[in-house]
Design a protein around this motif. Structure first.
Motif, PDB file in Angstrom:
ATOM      1  N   LYS A 238       0.865  -1.160  -0.049  1.00 49.15           N
ATOM      2  CA  LYS A 238      -0.129  -0.017  -0.038  1.00 49.15           C
ATOM      3  C   LYS A 238       0.878   1.391   0.148  1.00 49.15           C
ATOM      4  O   LYS A 238       1.814   1.502   0.629  1.00 49.15           O
ATOM      5  N   PHE A 239       0.609   2.279  -0.849  1.00 46.81           N
ATOM      6  CA  PHE A 239       1.263   3.703  -1.026  1.00 46.81           C
ATOM      7  C   PHE A 239       0.795   4.329  -0.060  1.00 46.81           C
ATOM      8  O   PHE A 239      -0.638   4.510   0.140  1.00 46.81           O
ATOM      9  N   ALA A 240       1.683   5.196   0.625  1.00 48.73           N
ATOM     10  CA  ALA A 240       1.213   6.150   1.722  1.00 48.73           C
ATOM     11  C   ALA A 240       2.032   7.478   1.691  1.00 48.73           C
ATOM     12  O   ALA A 240       3.425   7.200   1.272  1.00 48.73           O
ATOM     13  N   ILE A 241       1.554   8.480   1.800  1.00 45.65           N
ATOM     14  CA  ILE A 241       2.445   9.818   1.930  1.00 45.65           C
ATOM     15  C   ILE A 241       2.239  10.476   3.421  1.00 45.65           C
ATOM     16  O   ILE A 241       1.050  10.230   3.838  1.00 45.65           O
ATOM     17  N   PRO A 242       3.309  10.596   4.056  1.00 48.03           N
ATOM     18  CA  PRO A 242       3.523  11.079   5.515  1.00 48.03           C
ATOM     19  C   PRO A 242       2.661  12.441   5.315  1.00 48.03           C
ATOM     20  O   PRO A 242       3.010  13.332   4.792  1.00 48.03           O
ATOM     21  N   VAL A 243       1.617  12.509   6.231  1.00 46.52           N
ATOM     22  CA  VAL A 243       0.715  13.561   6.208  1.00 46.52           C
ATOM     23  C   VAL A 243       1.659  14.887   6.901  1.00 46.52           C
ATOM     24  O   VAL A 243       1.414  16.095   6.587  1.00 46.52           O
ATOM     25  N   TRP A 244       2.531  14.574   7.731  1.00 42.95           N
ATOM     26  CA  TRP A 244       3.266  15.608   8.203  1.00 42.95           C
ATOM     27  C   TRP A 244       4.464  16.353   7.498  1.00 42.95           C
ATOM     28  O   TRP A 244       4.830  17.285   7.724  1.00 42.95           O
ATOM     29  N   ALA A 245       4.620  15.687   6.207  1.00 40.53           N
ATOM     30  CA  ALA A 245       5.719  16.283   5.345  1.00 40.53           C
ATOM     31  C   ALA A 245       5.004  17.346   4.414  1.00 40.53           C
ATOM     32  O   ALA A 245       5.581  18.067   3.734  1.00 40.53           O
ATOM     33  N   LEU A 246       3.353  17.302   4.380  1.00 46.53           N
ATOM     34  CA  LEU A 246       2.624  18.340   3.727  1.00 46.53           C
ATOM     35  C   LEU A 246       3.050  19.900   4.182  1.00 46.53           C
ATOM     36  O   LEU A 246       2.721  20.082   5.187  1.00 46.53           O
ATOM     37  N   THR A 247       3.244  20.581   3.261  1.00 46.64           N
ATOM     38  CA  THR A 247       3.274  22.057   3.322  1.00 46.64           C
ATOM     39  C   THR A 247       2.030  22.679   3.342  1.00 46.64           C
ATOM     40  O   THR A 247       1.052  22.055   3.093  1.00 46.64           O
ATOM     41  N   ALA A 248       1.983  24.100   3.877  1.00 48.04           N
ATOM     42  CA  ALA A 248       0.839  24.732   3.606  1.00 48.04           C
ATOM     43  C   ALA A 248       0.211  24.898   2.050  1.00 48.04           C
ATOM     44  O   ALA A 248      -1.139  24.829   1.887  1.00 48.04           O
ATOM     45  N   ASP A 249       1.228  25.062   1.197  1.00 45.88           N
ATOM     46  CA  ASP A 249       0.848  24.817  -0.045  1.00 45.88           C
ATOM     47  C   ASP A 249       0.412  23.596  -0.424  1.00 45.88           C
ATOM     48  O   ASP A 249      -0.559  23.711  -1.272  1.00 45.88           O
ATOM     49  N   LEU A 415     -12.050  14.722   3.448  1.00 48.11           N
ATOM     50  CA  LEU A 415     -10.780  13.991   2.781  1.00 48.11           C
ATOM     51  C   LEU A 415     -10.400  12.903   3.731  1.00 48.11           C
ATOM     52  O   LEU A 415      -9.977  11.983   3.546  1.00 48.11           O
ATOM     53  N   SER A 416     -10.494  13.229   5.215  1.00 51.28           N
ATOM     54  CA  SER A 416     -10.333  12.257   6.286  1.00 51.28           C
ATOM     55  C   SER A 416     -10.867  10.864   6.091  1.00 51.28           C
ATOM     56  O   SER A 416     -10.245   9.802   6.092  1.00 51.28           O
ATOM     57  N   GLU A 417     -12.358  10.980   5.738  1.00 51.14           N
ATOM     58  CA  GLU A 417     -13.097  10.012   5.604  1.00 51.14           C
ATOM     59  C   GLU A 417     -13.045   9.085   4.356  1.00 51.14           C
ATOM     60  O   GLU A 417     -13.441   7.914   4.171  1.00 51.14           O
ATOM     61  N   GLY A 418     -12.125   9.738   3.139  1.00 50.35           N
ATOM     62  CA  GLY A 418     -12.309   9.195   1.960  1.00 50.35           C
ATOM     63  C   GLY A 418     -11.002   8.506   1.752  1.00 50.35           C
ATOM     64  O   GLY A 418     -10.130   8.156   2.593  1.00 50.35           O
ATOM     65  N   ILE A 419     -10.677   7.897   0.608  1.00 48.24           N
ATOM     66  CA  ILE A 419      -9.718   7.147   0.354  1.00 48.24           C
ATOM     67  C   ILE A 419      -8.218   8.054   0.346  1.00 48.24           C
ATOM     68  O   ILE A 419      -6.944   7.389   0.716  1.00 48.24           O
ATOM     69  N   GLN A 420      -8.496   9.278   0.273  1.00 44.98           N
ATOM     70  CA  GLN A 420      -7.112  10.186   0.468  1.00 44.98           C
ATOM     71  C   GLN A 420      -6.859  10.036   2.098  1.00 44.98           C
ATOM     72  O   GLN A 420      -5.679  10.002   2.164  1.00 44.98           O
ATOM     73  N   GLY A 421      -7.593   9.816   2.700  1.00 43.71           N
ATOM     74  CA  GLY A 421      -7.335   9.689   4.332  1.00 43.71           C
ATOM     75  C   GLY A 421      -6.695   8.333   4.609  1.00 43.71           C
ATOM     76  O   GLY A 421      -5.788   8.332   5.563  1.00 43.71           O
ATOM     77  N   GLN A 422      -6.777   7.551   3.693  1.00 41.65           N
ATOM     78  CA  GLN A 422      -6.019   6.261   3.939  1.00 41.65           C
ATOM     79  C   GLN A 422      -4.454   6.370   3.404  1.00 41.65           C
ATOM     80  O   GLN A 422      -3.608   5.589   3.855  1.00 41.65           O
ATOM     81  N   ILE A 423      -4.274   7.438   2.352  1.00 40.00           N
ATOM     82  CA  ILE A 423      -3.162   7.573   1.896  1.00 40.00           C
ATOM     83  C   ILE A 423      -2.259   8.398   2.618  1.00 40.00           C
ATOM     84  O   ILE A 423      -0.995   8.028   2.671  1.00 40.00           O
ATOM     85  N   LEU A 424      -3.053   9.394   2.995  1.00 41.02           N
ATOM     86  CA  LEU A 424      -2.317  10.537   3.998  1.00 41.02           C
ATOM     87  C   LEU A 424      -2.105  10.070   5.258  1.00 41.02           C
ATOM     88  O   LEU A 424      -3.062  10.029   6.057  1.00 41.02           O
ATOM     89  N   THR A 425      -1.126   9.322   5.684  1.00 43.72           N
ATOM     90  CA  THR A 425      -0.888   8.868   7.015  1.00 43.72           C
ATOM     91  C   THR A 425       0.369   9.247   7.967  1.00 43.72           C
ATOM     92  O   THR A 425       1.079   9.846   7.328  1.00 43.72           O
ATOM     93  N   LYS A 426       0.408   8.979   9.234  1.00 41.93           N
ATOM     94  CA  LYS A 426       1.465   9.113   9.894  1.00 41.93           C
ATOM     95  C   LYS A 426       2.806   8.620   9.382  1.00 41.93           C
ATOM     96  O   LYS A 426       3.559   9.145   9.414  1.00 41.93           O
ATOM     97  N   THR A 427       2.576   7.445   8.960  1.00 43.95           N
ATOM     98  CA  THR A 427       3.843   6.408   8.558  1.00 43.95           C
ATOM     99  C   THR A 427       4.733   6.087   9.804  1.00 43.95           C
ATOM    100  O   THR A 427       4.678   6.890  10.672  1.00 43.95           O
ATOM    101  N   GLU A 428       5.593   5.478   9.484  1.00 47.93           N
ATOM    102  CA  GLU A 428       6.694   5.178  10.475  1.00 47.93           C
ATOM    103  C   GLU A 428       7.957   5.954  10.417  1.00 47.93           C
ATOM    104  O   GLU A 428       8.896   5.792  10.866  1.00 47.93           O
ATOM    105  N   PHE A 429       7.849   6.889   9.335  1.00 50.94           N
ATOM    106  CA  PHE A 429       9.337   7.465   9.092  1.00 50.94           C
ATOM    107  C   PHE A 429       9.210   8.928   9.884  1.00 50.94           C
ATOM    108  O   PHE A 429       8.403   9.441  10.529  1.00 50.94           O
TER     109      PHE A 429
END
Length: 617
Positions: A238-249, A415-429
Motif C-alpha cells: 500500500k502506497f502512503a504519503i506522510p501527512v506531516w510532510a505536507l506544507t501549507a501549499d 478528505l479524512s473519511e475518503g480514500i485520500q485519508g487512507q493514503i495520507l497517514t503518519k507512517t513510521e518515518f
C-alpha cells in the motif's frame, strides 16, 4: 552521371524545393550501397555544394506532363517531380539540423549514401570505455526502435539529452504509447556489465499497466530492482504519503484553500501540530502561550457560556500541558475543571479563569520560537490542530474566522473519511528524506498504481508526491546528484492547462518543468489529449515521441507548441500504424519515423477481445 544521381532541382521557393527526376530512370537504381528505390516518399536525398551536403526528405511525388500541341497530352513524355523538405546539412562529417541557406537551382539530386545515412542517424557505438585498459563500458546511446524507412537501421537517442531533459509521448488511445514507454525502459536495463543501477524512475501508473511489463526485469538482469506500490487498502504494498510532510501549499491544493482567510489558518495549524506533538524537545512556554491565548479568545467570544465551557474542555483535554490542564489549580481550592463548569447557565468563575490564563501570555514568543522542525503526526492530529488554529486565530484577529474556515474544516473532514485519508497517514518515518529513501530504496523503477483512485484523489496524490520529490532534491548538497525521472501516464488528468492556481499561486508541474532539470527532477508525460496539457510544461519538453493523432484540436496544438515539426509531419501523424511514431528533439539528429517493438513482457493494456467474449458456449 553518378550511379546515385536521380535528377535536378527545377524550383526553389518559400514553399519548398522541387526536382525533376531523370527521364531514363525506372523505379529503382543499382548503387554500391545496393538497390535503392527512386522517389519513395519518406526517403532521403543529398544535394552537394562546396563545404556542405544538404540532406532533404522526399515528401511528395507528382507527374509532370508535357504538351506536344495545344490540345494533346502525351503520356510517354511525362516526367516525375519530387517535392523536397530540407532537413539539415552535413559539414565536416557532422550533421546539423536545419540549413544555413537554400540550394541553387539546377543542382543535382542524389540518393543518400550509406555513409551519409550513418552520419545523419548518428549510428555509432552505443557504449564508451570507462577508462583505458578496462572492459567496463557506459552506454551513451540507447536503441529505442527501428527506422520505418530504413529497416536496417536502429533508431538511437542520446541518453543524456533524452533522459536529462523533459520528454513527452503523445498519441490516440491504442496507438502504442504505454508500449513505447515500457519498451524504452526495458531497453535501458538490458545491459548487465555496468548496469543502469543509478537510474531512478517513478511512474504514476494511472491504469495499472506497467507492473506486468517490468515483472521479469530482475530475472533478465539481477542487478535491477522494480517495486510496485498500490492505493488498495488491502494490499501489502500500500502506497502512503506522510501527512506531516505536507506544507501549507500542499494543503491549499488539497483543500482548495482561499488565500486571505484560510491559508493563514493552515500555516498556523502546521505550527501548532509541530509544537504540540513535539515530545523530544517540547517548548513549554510556547505551548502555554498558544493554549492560553486560544482559551482567552473562547471566553471573550460572543458564544453562550455552555458553548464556551464545552470548547474550553475540549481544547484543554486534547492540548493541555503540564502547567495548564484541567486539573491545574487556578486558586488554592479550585481546579480549572471546576472553574469552567456551568452553573445555572453561567460560568461564575470566568474572571478568575481570565486572570489565571493571562499569566501565561508572552506576546513576542510566537514569532521568536515558531518551529521549523518536522514532527510526525497523523491526519486526525492535523484536523484537531486546524480546529485549534481556527480558535487561536480568532483570539488574535477576527472572531469571524470560524465562519470563514467552515468550508475548510468540512473539506478536511471529507478528505479524512475518503480514500485520500487512507493514503495520507503518519507512517513510521521521522523525516521526508527517510520517507523518500524508503520510496526509492535500491529500486531503479518505482511503479505507483493509482488506478483505483478517482480523478480528484489521483490528482492530489500525484501533485503532492511530485512536490515532495522536488523539495527532496532541492535539499541535496550536490545538485542533480540523484536524478529522478518522474513519468506520468494519462498526464492530461494532472498536468492541466490551468489559469487559476488557487492560494499557492503556481502549478507544481509547471514549476518542475521550469526549475526541475537543474535539480535532477525530470518529467516524462504521456497523453492522448495534448491540447489539454499545460502549455508551459509542453514548451519545456526537449524530446517528443508522437504516435497516431487524429483529433484536429490536438494536431493544431502540436503544430503550435512543439518545436522541430512542420505541416508535412503533422499530416503524417494521422495515418501512422499502431506502434509507429515520429521521434524528434534534441536527443536525435532529425525527426525519424520509428517502429517500436512489442514490450516483452507486454503492458497490461490489450484491447478487449469482443468476438471471443461475445460468442461462447
Amino acid at each position: 552521371m553518378s550511379s546515385r544521381e536521380i535528377g535536378r532541382i527545377t524550383s526553389v521557393g518559400i514553399h519548398g524545393v522541387v526536382a525533376d527526376v531523370n527521364s531514363d530512370l525506372g523505379n529503382y537504381i543499382n548503387t554500391i550501397d545496393g538497390i535503392l528505390f527512386v522517389g519513395e516518399v519518406g526517403s532521403y536525398v543529398s544535394i552537394y555544394e562546396i563545404g556542405r551536403t544538404i540532406i532533404a526528405e522526399i515528401i511528395g511525388v507528382d507527374e509532370k506532363t508535357q504538351n506536344t500541341n495545344a490540345s494533346e497530352l502525351v503520356k510517354p513524355n511525362s516526367k516525375r517531380q519530387i517535392y523536397l523538405n530540407l532537413i539539415g546539412e552535413i559539414v565536416e562529417d557532422k550533421f546539423f539540423f536545419g540549413v544555413s541557406k537554400m540550394p541553387l537551382i539546377f543542382s543535382s539530386v542524389y540518393m543518400i549514401s550509406q555513409n551519409e545515412l550513418v552520419t545523419m542517424l548518428e549510428v555509432g557505438k552505443e557504449e564508451i570505455l570507462i577508462q583505458e585498459g578496462s572492459d567496463k563500458t557506459r552506454s551513451v546511446l540507447l536503441t529505442i526502435g527501428k527506422s520505418v524507412i530504413f529497416s536496417d537501421y536502429d533508431v538511437k537517442v542520446n541518453i543524456d539529452k533524452f533522459f536529462g531533459f523533459h520528454f513527452a509521448v503523445f498519441g490516440n488511445t491504442g496507438a502504442g504509447k504505454s508500449n513505447t514507454v515500457a519498451r524504452i525502459m526495458q531497453n535501458i536495463f538490458v545491459k548487465k556489465n555496468y548496469s543502469a543501477k543509478g537510474a531512478k524512475f517513478v511512474i504514476i501508473d494511472s491504469n495499472g499497466e506497467y507492473n506486468k511489463a517490468f515483472s521479469k526485469l530482475t530475472e533478465i538482469n539481477p542487478q535491477i530492482k522494480h517495486s510496485l506500490m498500490t492505493t488498495d487498502e488491502s494490499d501489502e504494498t500500500k502506497f502512503a504519503i506522510p501527512v506531516w510532510a505536507l506544507t501549507a501549499d500542499d494543503w491549499a491544493t488539497l483543500l482548495h484553500a482561499s488565500e486571505k482567510t484560510q491559508m493563514p489558518v493552515l500555516k498556523r495549524a502546521i505550527d501548532i501540530a509541530r509544537i504540540f506533538y513535539n515530545t523530544e524537545t517540547p517548548n513549554k512556554e510556547l505551548k502555554n502561550h498558544i493554549l492560553a491565548s486560544t482559551l482567552l479568545g473562547i471566553i471573550q467570544s460572543s458564544d453562550s457560556s455552555p458553548s464556551k465551557s464545552d470548547k474550553l474542555k475540549a481544547i484543554v483535554t486534547k492540548f493541555g500541558t503540564d502547567d495548564l490542564n484541567m486539573d491545574t489549580l487556578i486558586s488554592p481550592t479550585k481546579k480549572l475543571r471546576q472553574a469552567v463548569a456551568i452553573s445555572y447557565g453561567n460560568m461564575p468563575d470566568e474572571e478568575a479563569v481570565i486572570s489565571f490564563l493571562s499569566g501565561f501570555l508572552k506576546p513576542d514568543i510566537i514569532t521568536e520560537n515558531a518551529t521549523r522542525k518536522i514532527i510526525p503526526y497523523s491526519l486526525e492530529d492535523f484536523g484537531e490542530a486546524v480546529e485549534f488554529a481556527t480558535l487561536y486565530e480568532g483570539s488574535i484577529s477576527s472572531q469571524r474566522i470560524q465562519e470563514y474556515t467552515a468550508t475548510l474544516l468540512t473539506r478536511l473532514q471529507t478528505l479524512s473519511e475518503g480514500i485520500q485519508g487512507q493514503i495520507l497517514t503518519k507512517t513510521e518515518f521521522k523525516s521526508v528524506d527517510e520517507y523518500v529513501n524508503m520510496l526509492l530504496g535500491e529500486n531503479q523503477i518505482v511503479d505507483i498504481d493509482i488506478s483505483t483512485l478517482d480523478d480528484a484523489s489521483a490528482e492530489v496524490v500525484t501533485k503532492v508526491l511530485a512536490k515532495l520529490l522536488l523539495d527532496y532534491l532541492k535539499r541535496c548538497e550536490i545538485k542533480a546528484e540523484t536524478p529522478i525521472n518522474f513519468i506520468i501516464e494519462e498526464a492530461h488528468r494532472f498536468v492541466k492547462n490551468e489559469t487559476n492556481y488557487g492560494a499557492i499561486g503556481y502549478n507544481i508541474f509547471e514549476r518542475i518543468a521550469k526549475e526541475g532539470r537543474k535539480y535532477g527532477m525530470l518529467l516524462g508525460i504521456s497523453s492522448q489529449r495534448p491540447s489539454e496539457l499545460s502549455k508551459t510544461v509542453v514548451s519545456q519538453c526537449s524530446n517528443f515521441i508522437v504516435h497516431r493523432v487524429q483529433n484536429p484540436d490536438d494536431l493544431q496544438y502540436i503544430s503550435k507548441m512543439v518545436p522541430y515539426i512542420n505541416q508535412n509531419m503533422i499530416e503524417r501523424l494521422t495515418y501512422l500504424q499502431t506502434g509507429n511514431a515520429l521521434v524528434f528533439g534534441s536527443a536525435i539528429n532529425l525527426p525519424t519515423l520509428t517502429r517500436f517493438e512489442q514490450a516483452n513482457p507486454a503492458t497490461d493494456s490489450d484491447n478487449a477481445r469482443i468476438s471471443e467474449k461475445w460468442y461462447c458456449e
